[in-house]
Each structure stands twice: as C-alpha cells, then as structure tokens.
Write a protein that holds these residues in place. Structure first.
Motif, PDB file in Angstrom:
ATOM      1  N   VAL A   4       0.868  -1.179   0.000  1.00  0.00           N
ATOM      2  CA  VAL A   4       0.000   0.000   0.000  1.00  0.00           C
ATOM      3  C   VAL A   4       0.906   1.231   0.000  1.00  0.00           C
ATOM      4  CG1 VAL A   4      -1.729   1.272   1.331  1.00  0.00           C
ATOM      5  CG2 VAL A   4      -1.806  -1.228   1.271  1.00  0.00           C
ATOM      6  N   TYR A   5       0.583   2.181  -0.844  1.00  0.00           N
ATOM      7  CA  TYR A   5       1.384   3.419  -0.891  1.00  0.00           C
ATOM      8  C   TYR A   5       0.462   4.598  -1.171  1.00  0.00           C
ATOM      9  CZ  TYR A   5       0.975   2.946  -5.952  1.00  0.00           C
ATOM     10  OH  TYR A   5       0.463   2.830  -7.221  1.00  0.00           O
ATOM     11  N   CYS A   6       0.988   5.819  -1.083  1.00  0.00           N
ATOM     12  CA  CYS A   6       0.170   7.025  -1.287  1.00  0.00           C
ATOM     13  C   CYS A   6       0.817   7.911  -2.338  1.00  0.00           C
ATOM     14  CB  CYS A   6       0.140   7.886  -0.026  1.00  0.00           C
ATOM     15  SG  CYS A   6      -0.364   7.016   1.413  1.00  0.00           S
ATOM     16  N   ASP A   7      -0.004   8.744  -2.972  1.00  0.00           N
ATOM     17  CA  ASP A   7       0.597   9.823  -3.755  1.00  0.00           C
ATOM     18  C   ASP A   7       0.764  11.030  -2.825  1.00  0.00           C
ATOM     19  OD1 ASP A   7      -1.830  11.151  -3.567  1.00  0.00           O
ATOM     20  OD2 ASP A   7      -2.519  10.525  -5.557  1.00  0.00           O
ATOM     21  N   ARG A   8       1.261  12.127  -3.360  1.00  0.00           N
ATOM     22  CA  ARG A   8       1.566  13.269  -2.486  1.00  0.00           C
ATOM     23  C   ARG A   8       0.317  13.988  -2.011  1.00  0.00           C
ATOM     24  NH1 ARG A   8       7.308  14.772  -2.808  1.00  0.00           N
ATOM     25  NH2 ARG A   8       6.642  16.620  -1.694  1.00  0.00           N
ATOM     26  N   ASP A   9      -0.841  13.619  -2.580  1.00  0.00           N
ATOM     27  CA  ASP A   9      -2.106  14.181  -2.078  1.00  0.00           C
ATOM     28  C   ASP A   9      -2.779  13.223  -1.105  1.00  0.00           C
ATOM     29  OD1 ASP A   9      -1.894  16.468  -3.647  1.00  0.00           O
ATOM     30  OD2 ASP A   9      -2.668  15.386  -5.406  1.00  0.00           O
ATOM     31  N   SER A  10      -2.051  12.196  -0.689  1.00  0.00           N
ATOM     32  CA  SER A  10      -2.548  11.221   0.281  1.00  0.00           C
ATOM     33  C   SER A  10      -3.641  10.315  -0.259  1.00  0.00           C
ATOM     34  CB  SER A  10      -3.010  11.901   1.575  1.00  0.00           C
ATOM     35  OG  SER A  10      -1.904  12.453   2.223  1.00  0.00           O
ATOM     36  N   ASN A  11      -3.763  10.174  -1.571  1.00  0.00           N
ATOM     37  CA  ASN A  11      -4.628   9.115  -2.104  1.00  0.00           C
ATOM     38  C   ASN A  11      -3.896   7.793  -1.922  1.00  0.00           C
ATOM     39  OD1 ASN A  11      -6.728  10.843  -3.245  1.00  0.00           O
ATOM     40  ND2 ASN A  11      -5.059  11.550  -4.587  1.00  0.00           N
ATOM     41  N   VAL A  12      -4.655   6.769  -1.576  1.00  0.00           N
ATOM     42  CA  VAL A  12      -4.033   5.483  -1.225  1.00  0.00           C
ATOM     43  C   VAL A  12      -4.229   4.485  -2.368  1.00  0.00           C
ATOM     44  CG1 VAL A  12      -4.051   3.599   0.455  1.00  0.00           C
ATOM     45  CG2 VAL A  12      -4.535   5.938   1.199  1.00  0.00           C
ATOM     46  N   TYR A  13      -3.174   3.722  -2.684  1.00  0.00           N
ATOM     47  CA  TYR A  13      -3.223   2.734  -3.763  1.00  0.00           C
ATOM     48  C   TYR A  13      -2.605   1.435  -3.273  1.00  0.00           C
ATOM     49  CZ  TYR A  13      -3.433   7.100  -6.426  1.00  0.00           C
ATOM     50  OH  TYR A  13      -3.765   8.349  -6.882  1.00  0.00           O
ATOM     51  N   ASP A  14      -2.948   0.344  -3.962  1.00  0.00           N
ATOM     52  CA  ASP A  14      -2.185  -0.887  -3.728  1.00  0.00           C
ATOM     53  C   ASP A  14      -1.470  -1.251  -5.016  1.00  0.00           C
ATOM     54  OD1 ASP A  14      -4.632  -1.721  -4.982  1.00  0.00           O
ATOM     55  OD2 ASP A  14      -4.068  -3.771  -4.461  1.00  0.00           O
ATOM     56  N   HIS A  15      -0.314  -1.866  -4.887  1.00  0.00           N
ATOM     57  CA  HIS A  15       0.480  -2.204  -6.068  1.00  0.00           C
ATOM     58  C   HIS A  15       0.190  -3.655  -6.458  1.00  0.00           C
ATOM     59  CE1 HIS A  15       3.792  -2.844  -8.756  1.00  0.00           C
ATOM     60  NE2 HIS A  15       4.005  -1.528  -8.769  1.00  0.00           N
ATOM     61  N   PRO A  16      -0.081  -3.907  -7.756  1.00  0.00           N
ATOM     62  CA  PRO A  16      -0.488  -5.274  -8.134  1.00  0.00           C
ATOM     63  C   PRO A  16       0.588  -6.338  -7.949  1.00  0.00           C
ATOM     64  CG  PRO A  16      -0.187  -3.881 -10.079  1.00  0.00           C
ATOM     65  CD  PRO A  16      -0.087  -2.977  -8.889  1.00  0.00           C
ATOM     66  N   ASN A  17       1.857  -5.946  -7.980  1.00  0.00           N
ATOM     67  CA  ASN A  17       2.906  -6.972  -7.986  1.00  0.00           C
ATOM     68  C   ASN A  17       3.801  -6.984  -6.757  1.00  0.00           C
ATOM     69  OD1 ASN A  17       2.071  -7.537 -10.625  1.00  0.00           O
ATOM     70  ND2 ASN A  17       3.326  -5.843 -11.391  1.00  0.00           N
ATOM     71  N   PHE A  18       3.807  -5.921  -6.019  1.00  0.00           N
ATOM     72  CA  PHE A  18       4.767  -5.843  -4.917  1.00  0.00           C
ATOM     73  C   PHE A  18       4.133  -6.258  -3.597  1.00  0.00           C
ATOM     74  CE2 PHE A  18       7.125  -2.162  -7.247  1.00  0.00           C
ATOM     75  CZ  PHE A  18       7.563  -3.074  -8.191  1.00  0.00           C
ATOM     76  N   ILE A  19       4.931  -6.987  -2.800  1.00  0.00           N
ATOM     77  CA  ILE A  19       4.474  -7.488  -1.497  1.00  0.00           C
ATOM     78  C   ILE A  19       4.845  -6.457  -0.427  1.00  0.00           C
ATOM     79  CG2 ILE A  19       4.628  -9.413   0.148  1.00  0.00           C
ATOM     80  CD1 ILE A  19       3.858 -10.364  -2.652  1.00  0.00           C
ATOM     81  N   SER A  20       3.940  -6.187   0.453  1.00  0.00           N
ATOM     82  CA  SER A  20       4.204  -5.207   1.510  1.00  0.00           C
ATOM     83  C   SER A  20       5.220  -5.744   2.516  1.00  0.00           C
ATOM     84  CB  SER A  20       2.901  -4.907   2.243  1.00  0.00           C
ATOM     85  OG  SER A  20       2.898  -3.583   2.657  1.00  0.00           O
ATOM     86  N   CYS A  21       6.048  -4.864   2.995  1.00  0.00           N
ATOM     87  CA  CYS A  21       7.031  -5.249   4.011  1.00  0.00           C
ATOM     88  C   CYS A  21       6.784  -4.456   5.287  1.00  0.00           C
ATOM     89  CB  CYS A  21       8.437  -4.991   3.519  1.00  0.00           C
ATOM     90  SG  CYS A  21       8.809  -6.038   2.135  1.00  0.00           S
ATOM     91  N   PHE A  22       7.475  -4.849   6.339  1.00  0.00           N
ATOM     92  CA  PHE A  22       7.257  -4.240   7.655  1.00  0.00           C
ATOM     93  C   PHE A  22       8.607  -3.959   8.296  1.00  0.00           C
ATOM     94  CE2 PHE A  22       3.652  -6.674   6.418  1.00  0.00           C
ATOM     95  CZ  PHE A  22       2.583  -5.885   6.792  1.00  0.00           C
TER      96      PHE A  22
END
Ligand code: SF4
Length: 430
Positions: A4-22
C-alpha cells in the motif's frame, strides 16, 4: 498481501505486484498471513511524508532479517510521480505487532505523535489488513459505540445544568465534543471509565508527551488542562459517575494533563470527599509513579488501583525517554512496591514498539522485573511517536532477531499465568 502506498495528495493505492514489508526496530521484514487481521473499524490510514515505501517480491519470511535486508526494495516513483509510504493507526484495544517499512529521504520531517503500524491490501478479500492483536475485549473505546452524537449532546446539557459552576464538567464537555475524547464521552453517557484531568504540571519531560512539547520539533497532540480543579469539583464529578452505573472507574492522569502526583494532597482530599458519599466505583491513578510518598497518601485515603507508565524496565532507556526532573527510576520502583504491599490493583502501562519492546535486552528486563514485582496487569500500549526519533534518542541498537510481539505476549501468558494483559483500567474491588 499487496504493498500500500500514497501519492503526495494522500490518495491510497495498492500495487499489483509488490508485497508489503514491515519493520521491527529499524530492520525490514516480511510477515505471514496469520499475522494480519482486517483493519479494525475506526482505524485511520496515514501517509508518511518524504518516506518511500519498501517492498519485496517474495511472500513469506523465509530468512533471518540479518540475511535478507538486501532483498528489500524501495519504490520511489509510479509513472514519474513520487510516492510515499502508507501506515495505519489502529483503534484502541489493539496492539500493533510490526511497524511500517519505509526509506526516509534526507529532508523527511519528524512524524507526529501517533502509533504507526504497517498496512497491506488483501486483493482476494478486498480489504486492508494490519499486523495487530486485539488485546482487550472491553468495548469501552470501540468507535462503533461512539456513533451517538445526538444522545451525547442531550446528556451534556443535562449534566451541565446539574453542576453549573463545576469547571471540570465544562472541561469534559469541551473534550468530548471538540476533541471527541472517547473517555470524556463515556462520562456523559454514564458508563465505563471517566477521565479526571486535574494537573497542569509535570516532573518528567517525555520525548512523546502528548500534552506538552517544549523546545521540540514535534507538536503536542492535545492541549494540557490549564486550571486546577478543586477537591470539591473533582469529587462532584467522580460521585456523579459512580452513581450512574455499576462497575465504573474514575481515573486521574489523562493524556491531556501533567502528572497527578504533583497534586497528590488535593487528590487525597478529593478521594476522602468521594468516599464520604459513596463506596462503589473504582478510583484509579494513572501516573509516572515518581513520588512514592504521595502515592502512599492517596492509597491511605482510599485509592483503589494504580497504573504506572513505563517505556522500559531498563533504567538507561527509561531515563532517556522520561528525562525525569528531581526523581529517579528507583522512586518509580518504590511506588510499585508500596502499591503491591498495600494490596491495591497494580498495572503497568507499558509502551510497546515492535523491535524494541520484544528485543532480547528488553524482554530480559521485563521478565526479571515481573519475577520480583508481581503486578496484576500490563496494559500494552502502542507508543505514539516517530519510531526513528524514538530509537535514536534512547540510543537503542537494533536486535537483529527480536522475539516478535506475538511471541512476547505468548511468553507472558505462559510464564506469568496470573498476569492480566489488556488495554484499559478494569473496575476492581479494593
Ligand atoms: S509523565 Fe505524562 S504528562 Fe509528564 S511528561 Fe511524561 S507523558 Fe507528559
């Protein structure tokens, strides 16, 4: 489990191929599916400004962190637009188990005082998920039971009419409407735990103090109470709350004040006034535990339970976070000893930060403490602070193989079966 990531206006997206890390401490990691729960109702998503999200192309945690750090990648742009990392702030009652993974830019501002958790998007279930545990089943601060503004407003008008001169009632009315403080709302709704803020000063200077930040780059998230309610005003509020329902609690020591022990004599007088009128209800003190003599006075006056806040049981980390003025770590331990000997209910309010609290050094300090001081409860709180700022300021060097927050909870349950784990001050009988 998609990044999950955001653009600079704080809209939230998920990436189809990348796995989230912690993250645990400063080290990146992956987590298994079983570590994730649906984002609890009432949680928030936050963008992390000037911080790039970190991802992986592999799914599970197959190597130790020390071996695998090089396999984590940083996402800086999508279609030439810079992106920022995302995080979640989980509702109260939940303990986060991993931090969000990000790579800071040089100009990254310090994060404000919230508890940042990692977050993923589950494309199969079409929901956000977070690494967290529901640690307390008590519903008192569940956002679902606070969707009742019309009822609250009616109650505020009613109670203000009963106590027209009481400044503490007016303060709680302001907190419950302007700040939407769920504790203050519970006072007007006649249920659970009522907050009793009383003290504008403190003898600590915590890095993450929510109510006062002097000479700091962070803004405090709450405004500290700016008057000192009298013992009469305090007792009026507590007696009203105790008459409203069974098994209710009134607590000194809120996030919007200093430390109540600095008004110990007045609070002892207020407790006397309460107990002259009513014998039910739990009078609780949330405190830094710095003044053992004041604690004794309050216990002798009828205090039922105490919760002492700590970030660590290791003195060096305690001192670097609390920056105590005119008291020592030994005073805090003495307070715990006095409370245990007096037989009142004793909780630790332990600030959890994944990678630090579950490090070998911290777990050893906690276990060693619990063997000598069998407190009744640990309230496991997510520490609200920029994790990098915290780790740097307390001088913590990463443990590359921390136990894991879930495993720490399992260990405490197994080795200390009488120890209660939770999030809120319970109603107790003295
Ligand atoms: S003890 Fe509480 S009020 Fe005092 S500085 Fe620390 S967080 Fe702030």
């Amino acid at each position: 489990m998609n990044l999950v990531y955001c653009d600079r206006d704080s809209n939230v997206y998920d990436h189809p191929n990348f796995i989230s890390c912690f993250r645990q401490g400063r080290s990146f990691c992956r987590v298994d599916k079983e570590d994730l729960i649906p984002l609890p109702f009432g949680s928030f998503l936050f963008s992390l400004p000037e911080r790039y999200p970190v991802y992986s192309l592999q799914n599970s945690q197959s190597q130790s962190q020390s071996q695998s750090q090089s396999q984590f990648k940083t996402l800086t742009k999508i279609k030439k637009e810079e992106v920022w990392a995302a995080s979640a702030f989980v509702s109260s009652g939940y303990l986060r188990t991993y931090l969000p993974a990000f790579q800071k830019k040089e100009n990254a501002p310090m994060l404000t005082l919230w508890g940042y958790s990692g977050v993923v998007y589950d494309r199969d279930e079409k929901i956000f998920k977070v690494p967290a545990i529901r640690i307390d089943q008590d519903p008192r601060s569940d956002p679902q039971i606070h969707q009742n503004d019309p009822e609250l407003k009616k109650k505020i008008i009613e109670i203000k009419k009963i106590y027209p001169k009481n400044r503490l009632v007016r303060q709680l009315a302001y907190c419950s409407t302007e700040y939407r403080c769920l504790c203050a709302r519970n006072f007007f709704l006649g249920r659970f735990e009522a907050p009793i803020p009383t003290t504008p000063w403190c003898n600590s200077n915590c890095l993450g103090c929510l109510s006062e930040q002097k000479n700091s780059k962070i803004r405090s998230s709450q405004q500290r109470i700016n008057f000192s309610p009298t013992p009469e005003e305090i007792s009026e509020v507590i007696v009203h709350h105790f008459k409203s329902a069974k098994d209710v609690v009134a607590s000194f020591g809120q996030g919007c004040e200093g430390d109540p022990l600095l008004r110990g004599k007045d609070l002892a007088a207020a407790i006397h006034l309460v107990r002259e009128k009513i014998s039910t209800g739990t009078i609780n003190l949330n405190t830094n535990g710095s003044l053992p003599d004041m604690v004794k006075l309050m216990i002798d006056s009828g205090l039922d339970s105490i919760r002492i806040s700590l970030n660590s049981l290791n003195e060096k980390y305690y001192n670097r976070y609390y920056r105590p003025k005119n008291y020592t770590f030994a005073d805090v331990i003495k307070t715990i000893e006095i409370a245990l000997n007096a037989g009142i209910f004793v909780s630790l309010n332990l600030f959890f930060l994944p990678g630090f609290t579950d490090s070998e050094e911290e777990v050893a300090g906690l276990v060693n403490f619990l063997e000598g001081f069998p407190v009744n409860m640990i309230q496991t709180r997510n520490l609200n602070i920029d994790p990098d700022y915290y780790l740097d300021q307390i001088g913590f060097k990463d443990d590359l193989n921390p136990l894991g927050i879930r495993n720490l909870i399992k260990l405490l349950n197994k080795d200390f079966p009488k120890l209660r784990l939770g999030y809120y001050n319970p109603a107790v009988k003295r």
